[in-house]
Design an enzyme around this catalytic site. Structure first.
Site, PDB file in Angstrom:
ATOM      1  N   HIS A  37      -6.997  -6.959   0.648  1.00 45.38           N
ATOM      2  CA  HIS A  37      -5.935  -5.977   0.406  1.00 45.38           C
ATOM      3  C   HIS A  37      -4.691  -6.222   1.248  1.00 45.38           C
ATOM      4  CE1 HIS A  37      -4.043  -2.122  -0.319  1.00 45.38           C
ATOM      5  NE2 HIS A  37      -4.220  -1.725   0.930  1.00 45.38           N
TER       6      HIS A  37
ATOM      7  N   ASP B 237       0.839  -1.192   0.000  1.00 44.25           N
ATOM      8  CA  ASP B 237       0.000   0.000   0.000  1.00 44.25           C
ATOM      9  C   ASP B 237       0.883   1.255   0.000  1.00 44.25           C
ATOM     10  OD1 ASP B 237      -3.071   0.826   0.575  1.00 44.25           O
ATOM     11  OD2 ASP B 237      -1.778   2.065   1.841  1.00 44.25           O
TER      12      ASP B 237
END
Length: 291
Positions: A272, A105
């Site tokens: 994620h 991320d």
């Protein structure tokens, strides 16, 4: 949560102090976290990786126990170029002039910027569940604006997001952890509580907002200046969530091959947060890259 066999450290840098942990022996690997996390996100991967490598996991500038230096009207102190240079400074202070870097991320955005700006330093690169920031904004559409509204919200002018998050920090943190994950129980309660506690610090929240403001302006400009002109020269691993937004909206390997000639990777059956939701598969891919 303490990583067994790891030592904590605080390294003074040119502008602030970076907190992290270090363990293992051998070639160095730097692990960089995403939002809303800290270095704790690697607690299921780092110990096993440290059986083969010296593993360093830090809190990025502005996050966790790392420093929150003052920003500037152009948000420059929180652009990824500055954050990446600082992580290079930290690794040099720890005795590592060349190392692999793995980012998830926001940490992945720091990692690929590091590989672009400091090619002699980065031996291997792994980016988890992202495409480059410049690509994100160039391809943004209505679906992106609905699905990743956090990008616009955190980049909104000061002090709007800061004040709203201060009213109920756990609401935003729980939303990100729960809406973006797919594996139940991925976040043990002490880890989740640590992530929420960090967002109760106004300095942390302001720094994170500044980072998103810099992403929408300075980071995009930096990416556009490099696009097609300066490639990532090291072996690069790209992993993404099989059912997540990155895999739905983009062809990740195709996107990254425009930035890095030596690319491998694929999807992982998780949400994620790959290192927390699918640590064994994530570790397998990382060991393959580093070998």
């Amino acid at each position: 949560m303490v990583f067994e066999g790891f030592d904590e450290f605080d390294v003074s840098t040119t502008q602030t102090t970076i907190h992290g942990v270090r363990g293992g022996a051998g070639p160095a690997v730097l692990l960089l976290h995403g939002i809303p996390e800290t270095h704790l996100m690697w607690h299921r991967v780092a110990p096993a990786l440290a059986e083969h490598y010296t593993v360093v996991a830090t809190d990025l500038r502005g996050y966790g126990a790392s420093g929150k230096p003052p920003s500037a009207p152009d948000h420059g102190p929180y652009r990824m170029r500055a954050i990446a240079a600082e992580q290079v400074e930290v690794m040099a202070a720890l005795g590592f002039e060349r190392f692999a870097v793995v980012g998830h991320d926001r940490g992945a955005r720091c990692a690929y910027r590091m590989a672009l700006d400091h090619p002699a330093v980065v031996s291997h690169l792994a980016v988890l569940d992202v495409v480059p920031t410049g690509e994100v904004y160039a391809r943004a559409d209505a679906e992106f604006s609905r699905g990743f509204w956090v990008w616009s919200f955190l980049a909104a002018p000061e002090p709007v997001p800061e004040r709203m998050i201060a009213a109920a920090p756990e609401v935003l943190v729980d939303h990100m952890l729960d809406a973006w994950s797919q594996v139940p129980g991925a976040f043990p309660e002490p880890v989740r509580a640590a992530y929420v506690a960090a967002f109760r610090d106004p300095g942390t929240v302001h720094a994170i907002c500044e980072e998103y403001r810099a992403a929408a302006t300075l980071d995009v400009a930096d990416d556009e200046a490099d696009r097609g002109r300066r490639p990532i020269r090291c072996p690069t691993l790209v992993l993404w969530s099989a059912g997540g937004a990155v895999g739905r909206w983009y062809r990740p390997l195709e996107v990254w091959r425009a930035w890095a000639p030596d690319v491998r990777g694929g999807p992982i059956q998780a949400g994620h947060f790959l290192p927390e939701e699918a640590p064994e598969e994530t570790l397998h891919h990382l060991l393959d890259l580093l070998a």
